[in-house]
Scaffold this motif. Structure first.
Motif, PDB file in Angstrom:
ATOM      1  N   UNK A 444       0.857  -1.057   0.072  1.00 59.71           N
ATOM      2  CA  UNK A 444       0.142   0.073  -0.011  1.00 59.71           C
ATOM      3  C   UNK A 444       0.998   1.348  -0.116  1.00 59.71           C
ATOM      4  N   UNK A 445       1.094   1.859  -1.068  1.00 59.38           N
ATOM      5  CA  UNK A 445       2.136   2.934  -1.428  1.00 59.38           C
ATOM      6  C   UNK A 445       1.627   4.242  -0.561  1.00 59.38           C
ATOM      7  N   UNK A 446       0.282   4.371  -0.270  1.00 65.48           N
ATOM      8  CA  UNK A 446      -0.293   5.405   0.774  1.00 65.48           C
ATOM      9  C   UNK A 446       0.133   5.392   2.092  1.00 65.48           C
ATOM     10  N   UNK A 447       1.026   4.240   2.489  1.00 64.10           N
ATOM     11  CA  UNK A 447       1.253   4.252   3.964  1.00 64.10           C
ATOM     12  C   UNK A 447       3.057   4.496   3.916  1.00 64.10           C
ATOM     13  N   UNK A 448       3.368   5.465   4.717  1.00 64.07           N
ATOM     14  CA  UNK A 448       4.957   5.391   4.750  1.00 64.07           C
ATOM     15  C   UNK A 448       5.398   4.233   5.260  1.00 64.07           C
ATOM     16  N   UNK A 449       5.002   3.580   6.059  1.00 64.83           N
ATOM     17  CA  UNK A 449       5.872   2.134   6.509  1.00 64.83           C
ATOM     18  C   UNK A 449       5.881   1.206   5.342  1.00 64.83           C
ATOM     19  N   UNK A 450       4.827   1.299   4.426  1.00 60.33           N
ATOM     20  CA  UNK A 450       4.770   0.505   3.319  1.00 60.33           C
ATOM     21  C   UNK A 450       5.679   0.715   2.167  1.00 60.33           C
ATOM     22  N   UNK A 451       5.996   2.010   2.089  1.00 54.71           N
ATOM     23  CA  UNK A 451       7.175   2.493   1.125  1.00 54.71           C
ATOM     24  C   UNK A 451       8.203   2.048   1.740  1.00 54.71           C
ATOM     25  N   UNK A 452       8.703   1.834   3.044  1.00 51.66           N
ATOM     26  CA  UNK A 452       9.874   1.639   3.413  1.00 51.66           C
ATOM     27  C   UNK A 452      10.125  -0.104   3.391  1.00 51.66           C
ATOM     28  N   UNK A 453       8.725  -0.701   3.582  1.00 54.75           N
ATOM     29  CA  UNK A 453       8.873  -2.162   3.168  1.00 54.75           C
ATOM     30  C   UNK A 453       9.238  -2.287   1.826  1.00 54.75           C
ATOM     31  N   UNK A 454       8.883  -1.721   1.030  1.00 60.72           N
ATOM     32  CA  UNK A 454       9.092  -1.973  -0.421  1.00 60.72           C
ATOM     33  C   UNK A 454      10.538  -1.598  -0.853  1.00 60.72           C
ATOM     34  N   UNK A 455      11.031  -0.589  -0.059  1.00 61.24           N
ATOM     35  CA  UNK A 455      12.530  -0.489  -0.489  1.00 61.24           C
ATOM     36  C   UNK A 455      13.451  -1.604   0.161  1.00 61.24           C
ATOM     37  N   UNK A 456      12.987  -1.995   1.288  1.00 60.83           N
ATOM     38  CA  UNK A 456      13.699  -3.083   1.978  1.00 60.83           C
ATOM     39  C   UNK A 456      13.709  -4.401   0.994  1.00 60.83           C
ATOM     40  N   UNK A 457      12.410  -4.610   0.844  1.00 56.49           N
ATOM     41  CA  UNK A 457      12.218  -5.895  -0.268  1.00 56.49           C
ATOM     42  C   UNK A 457      12.846  -5.767  -1.586  1.00 56.49           C
ATOM     43  N   UNK A 458      12.919  -4.597  -1.960  1.00 60.33           N
ATOM     44  CA  UNK A 458      13.670  -4.449  -3.198  1.00 60.33           C
ATOM     45  C   UNK A 458      15.185  -4.760  -3.266  1.00 60.33           C
ATOM     46  N   UNK A 459      15.820  -4.426  -2.005  1.00 63.82           N
ATOM     47  CA  UNK A 459      17.047  -4.492  -1.918  1.00 63.82           C
ATOM     48  C   UNK A 459      17.086  -6.133  -1.681  1.00 63.82           C
ATOM     49  N   UNK A 460      16.448  -6.776  -0.899  1.00 69.27           N
ATOM     50  CA  UNK A 460      16.719  -7.972  -0.424  1.00 69.27           C
ATOM     51  C   UNK A 460      16.384  -9.107  -1.813  1.00 69.27           C
ATOM     52  N   UNK A 461      15.327  -8.536  -2.960  1.00 74.08           N
ATOM     53  CA  UNK A 461      15.126  -9.293  -3.791  1.00 74.08           C
ATOM     54  C   UNK A 461      16.273  -9.135  -4.817  1.00 74.08           C
ATOM     55  N   UNK A 462      16.762  -7.989  -4.792  1.00 70.62           N
ATOM     56  CA  UNK A 462      17.813  -7.885  -5.786  1.00 70.62           C
ATOM     57  C   UNK A 462      19.291  -8.677  -5.550  1.00 70.62           C
ATOM     58  N   UNK A 463      19.437  -8.728  -4.137  1.00 70.13           N
ATOM     59  CA  UNK A 463      20.254  -9.656  -3.455  1.00 70.13           C
ATOM     60  C   UNK A 463      19.966 -11.208  -3.941  1.00 70.13           C
ATOM     61  N   UNK A 464      18.710 -11.635  -3.859  1.00 71.34           N
ATOM     62  CA  UNK A 464      18.277 -12.775  -4.122  1.00 71.34           C
ATOM     63  C   UNK A 464      18.667 -13.192  -5.663  1.00 71.34           C
ATOM     64  N   UNK A 465      18.156 -12.404  -6.679  1.00 70.25           N
ATOM     65  CA  UNK A 465      18.322 -12.397  -7.920  1.00 70.25           C
ATOM     66  C   UNK A 465      20.095 -12.754  -8.379  1.00 70.25           C
ATOM     67  N   UNK A 466      20.748 -11.653  -7.586  1.00 68.86           N
ATOM     68  CA  UNK A 466      22.315 -11.945  -7.738  1.00 68.86           C
ATOM     69  C   UNK A 466      22.792 -13.134  -7.525  1.00 68.86           C
TER      70      UNK A 466
END
Length: 961
Positions: A444-466
């Motif tokens: 839910x991009x309208x919640x600040x904590x969800x934005x932070x979750x998305x950024x953290x998940x993006x980092x972890x998913x990029x690590x997984x892809x690597x």
């Protein structure tokens, strides 16, 4: 206003409406550009490049705007090549090649190539509107990438404009030709020299750090690994061709003006098997087995999307192959020229999956029409997610990863662990055959904590892809969403090389900056964010299904299904099909709704921009069914027009068409005089000036006597004996009553022949014209009276049958949203007992000795009926009566109630008719029997082709007066 530079011959539209329309694509991003250009030639693109360099502006190339990572949003100039540069320049059947401009739609190309039994292989979910330029920009792949691979493999040559305005063609070069290019004293020569030097100096590091070469769909960063495979770096490799680098570069290095493509022979046969699975893991394990049998496609669809199909009118009909409630399915297609071999492959795979315990249900589908329906369901996946409301608003930050097929089961397990860690659900679908899944965690991009979750998940998913040596993007590109994480996947040593590539080609950084290198943070410029203001307005409709008006205006995700052309079939969106302007698409209008109402609330009802964009909306309701997100633009238009009218006067023309029932009784007293007067040039001129009725139209003639007069004065001996306990209510609309009473008479004859006692209540208005004109207060008054009358019949289980589809279906559609809460139960009861004449008659008709079983009926289905109930009822009724029935896929007729009569709409109305309907009717035999349940449709057919169409009641009774 428009900005034009005479010295550079470039026309840039800077009006607010156009800029708003191009602020979005199908991604999560929204960025208001400075202007929009629609070049008609390479020369105009050259002028635009010179203008951008002079004024320090950026250029973002755009086709259909279906990109999911924000590639076609930008703050400078948006360059739309789809409007004008959309020509197929040549198809060479012998060489199996096609020369096209970048705005050519993929399906348009394949329709022409198909005449030579050829095709362009890459097959994305958006092929009915995506353009070759965009497919090159993203290196699109699609459903059949295990067979056809990517756009890159089919790109032979590219004609481009470079960042200094020079024109250059890129193609495969011999070593001698490459050497000559490197000696050029130009930007082209500089590009060849420095790109060769870059690859020569860093080849080993590139090959070590880039995604595994077994991954077909690898599109992270610039395709330097592809250049490493070529001569002169690999003596056994293919010839050096920088077109392969440009493919997938997202418009950041050069502007495409022309492309030469490779075409392939079409296979004549196809067979599909659709195994069902209790878990995604089982589906992934089965994929590993399936690809061993050399299928053309293996696509995953999970239960979230399958459940979403239940709520979509069009896709509900495409669920025929589903059994039970699987967690996921694989859609597996085999192609070739020997059907027996393909069917045996399908059976062998189904048996193998059954014996291995992966799947015990795997229907095999061989009919082409059914196979198409399965693919239509699959292709609707992205848009269907938006039909889930706010829960479906999943950002596209991780939805394009690709790994080796053998790694898929373990990769999905690891991905699920990331989801579990962050307490997030996910949608799983797409191209399992090549190791790519569109994984869309719910955020839910309208919640600040969800934005932070998305950024953290993006980092972890990029690590997984690597870790799996995968690709962060398989086909949708890096764009705004993934560019910030390229370094994690390719490594820090690669980023200087990518930036060097950008600097070599585009030193002034004017081509689509911030995509691939030097991106903004992924959370910048989001369409929905914590700062987004949801509309808060009082409305006349209750928006019960959507839950609120705000939810309704947020449904569109920009997938752009409404931008398909007429020849692709279907009805949505007729005005866009005619004008091909973004403002006339459902997407364009929906974007304006959201942008204008966010933060402005009630003030937005006075928007001139939105009023203009809605002007050509025919309220056909095709978007309600054909749009995967079920955007109901007809209802949104009615709501807006009501608010508009509260501040602006209702025109005489709007009052005339919305309240014609008040004038009809007067005119019908002197039908011959009324009809004579309406044909006089002076009267037509007056009507055009006062009411806006185009003088090229003939208004419908009044009958000598109305239906109600006939019904009230029927001789007793003319009424057959019927069962008094077998009653039916027949709704006689004003068009039938005053203009075409013969249809009402035919309906009476038919119902009485089925031993029904027919009740005709004193109801002639349901409220459809008032709703269409945005006079919802008036419509609510009609609703109150209608419900009061009809509820007495519905409470007794007496069926209510209407002759005019739009009027009848208003009771089943808008009434349920326009009524008050205390009326809802009554409205639902009335709706449940209301039927179109075709629906009611379908189960009554018996074989008729009067009809010739060899006679064919051509049916133009009313748009509202097609959208809300389909065409099966009318087809069934006429078939039962002994006719051969052909439902014409001819789209909207263009009349749409009063729309086609209005002076400022007449030309578009006729243009819509000319798209498919008029040519189809003109091709029929002169004595062809044409059926059109809609009053407007019948009159448009007469005006456009001088042919007469009949109501189903007339055909079922053979009463054609």
């Amino acid at each position: 206003m428009d900005t034009e530079s005479k010295s550079s011959r470039v026309n840039i539209h800077t009006d607010f409406q156009t800029r708003r329309l191009y602020a979005n694509d199908a991604s999560s991003y929204e960025e208001l550009p400075e202007g929009v250009a629609f070049p008609i030639s390479p020369e105009e693109i050259i002028s635009l490049v010179h203008y951008a360099n002079k004024h320090n502006q950026s250029i973002t190339a755009r086709g259909a705007g279906t990109s999911l990572a924000g590639q076609t949003t930008g703050g400078g100039i948006i360059m739309d090549v789809g409007r004008n540069m959309n020509k197929i320049l040549d198809i060479d059947p012998q060489k199996k090649t096609a020369d096209v401009q970048p705005g050519v739609i993929r399906d348009t190309l394949n329709r022409e190539a198909g005449k030579h039994d050829l095709l362009f292989g890459p097959d994305t979910a958006t092929t009915n509107r995506c353009m070759i330029g965009g497919m090159i920009g993203n290196n699109s792949c699609g459903i059949f990438s295990i067979k056809h691979q990517t756009t890159r493999e089919h790109l032979l040559e590219l004609e481009t404009v470079l960042s200094d305005g020079s024109q250059v063609r890129f193609k495969a070069l011999t070593e001698e030709e490459l050497s000559a290019k490197m000696k050029l004293d130009s930007l082209e020569g500089k590009i060849y020299r420095e790109m060769v030097e870059l690859i020569r100096n860093h080849r080993e590091a590139i090959l070590d750090n880039y995604p595994h070469p077994e991954i077909i769909r690898r599109n992270t960063g610039y395709a330097l690994d592809r250049l490493c495979e070529m001569q002169p770096f690999n003596p056994d490799g293919r010839k050096f061709n920088l077109a392969e680098l440009l493919c997938g570069s997202e418009g950041t290095l050069a502007m495409t003006t022309r492309a030469k493509l490779n075409l392939l022979p079409k296979d004549s046969e196809r067979v599909m098997v659709v195994p069902h699975f209790p878990s995604i893991r089982k589906a992934m394990e089965a994929t590993v087995e399936a690809v061993k049998m050399e299928p053309a496609a293996v696509e995953l669809v999970d239960d979230i999307i399958l459940d979403a199909t239940k709520g979509n009118i069009e896709q509900r009909n495409n669920r025929f192959f589903l059994e039970g409630n699987p967690k996921g399915i694989l859609i597996i297609q085999f192609e070739g020229n020997n059907r027996k071999i393909l069917e045996q492959k399908a059976r062998n795979l189904a048996d193998r999956l059954d014996k291995s315990g992966h799947s015990d249900t795997a229907p095999i589908i061989t009919e082409n029409d059914k196979i198409e329906r399965v693919w239509n369901l699959r292709k609707a996946g992205l848009g269907l997610l938006m039909g889930l409301g706010s829960k479906g608003r999943t950002p596209t930050f991780s939805e394009d990863t690709a790994v080796r097929v053998a790694d898929l089961p373990d990769y999905i397990d690891d991905f699920q662990r990331i989801l579990d860690k962050h307490n997030s659900d996910c949608v799983f679908y797409a191209h399992a055959s090549v190791g790519e899944l569109h994984l869309r965690p719910v955020i839910n991009l309208q919640e600040p904590e969800e934005i932070e979750k998305m950024k953290t998940m993006a980092e972890e998913i990029a690590d997984l892809v690597r870790r799996y040596r995968g690709s962060l993007s398989g086909e949708h590109g890096d764009g705004r969403a993934r560019a910030p994480y390229i370094e994690k996947v390719l490594g820090s040593d690669m980023m200087p090389l990518l930036k060097k590539v950008k600097q070599i080609w585009d030193p002034n950084n004017i081509f689509n900056p911030g995509k691939i290198v030097d991106p903004k943070p992924m959370e910048a410029d989001l369409r929905y964010s914590p700062s987004y203001h949801r509309p808060q307005v009082d409305t006349h409709f209750n928006w019960r299904k959507e839950e609120s008006f705000a939810d309704a205006v947020e449904l569109c995700n920009g997938a752009g299904v409404c931008r398909k052309l007429s020849e692709s079939g279907g009805t949505m969106c007729p005005s866009y099909m005619a004008t091909r302007e973004e403002k006339d698409s459902t997407r364009g209008r929906a974007n304006l709704f959201r942008q204008l109402f966010s933060g402005r609330d009630k003030e937005a009802f006075q928007s001139e921009e939105l009023n203009d964009a809605l002007d050509l909306c025919l309220s056909c309701k095709a978007c309600k069914s054909e749009c995967p997100a079920n955007v109901d633009m007809a209802r949104m238009k009615a709501e807006f027009k009501q608010g508009w009218h509260e501040e602006h006067r209702i025109t005489l023309g709007e009052r005339f068409f919305a309240q014609a029932g008040k004038l009809y009784p007067i005119a019908s007293r002197f039908p011959r005089l009324s009809n004579w007067m309406m044909k006089q040039p002076a009267v037509k001129e007056l009507l055009q000036q006062l009411l806006g009725i185009d003088k090229r139209r003939d208004l419908p003639a009044f009958a000598e006597s109305t239906f109600m007069e006939w019904f009230a004065n029927r001789p007793q001996n003319d009424i057959p004996e019927t069962d008094p306990h077998n009653e039916v209510v027949l709704l006689i609309d004003i068009f039938t009553n005053y203009h075409e009473p013969g249809i009402g008479k035919a309906a009476i004859r038919f119902l009485e022949s089925q031993e029904y006692t027919v009740i005709v209540p004193d109801i002639h208005e349901i409220g459809r014209p008032q709703i269409s004109k945005g006079m919802l207060g008036h419509a609510k008054t009609v609703l109150d009276d209608t419900l009061a009358t009809l509820s007495a019949f519905a409470s007794q289980e007496i069926p209510i049958v209407g002759l005019e589809p739009s009027e009848t279906l208003t009771i089943r559609d808008e009434y349920l949203d326009l009524c008050d809460d205390d009326q809802l139960q009554t409205a639902q009861q009335v709706a449940d007992h209301t039927y179109t004449f075709e629906e009611f008659s379908a189960n009554l008709v018996q074989e008729s000795p009067k009809s010739d079983p060899r006679q064919k009926v051509y049916v133009q289905t009313h748009c509202h009926a097609q959208s809300l109930i389909g065409s099966s009822s009318i087809k069934g009724a006429l078939q039962q009566a002994g006719y051969q029935v052909q439902i014409m896929d001819a789209g909207c007729c263009g009349m749409a109630g009063s729309f086609g009569y209005e002076r400022n709409h007449y030309d578009v109305s006729m243009d819509v008719g000319e798209l498919r309907l008029f040519p189809a009717l003109r091709s029929l035999p002169e004595d062809a029997l044409i059926c059109a349940p809609g009053f407007s449709c019948r009159h448009q057919i007469k005006d456009g082709t001088n042919r007469k169409a009949f109501h189903p009641a007339q055909i079922l009774t053979n009463i054609f007066d």
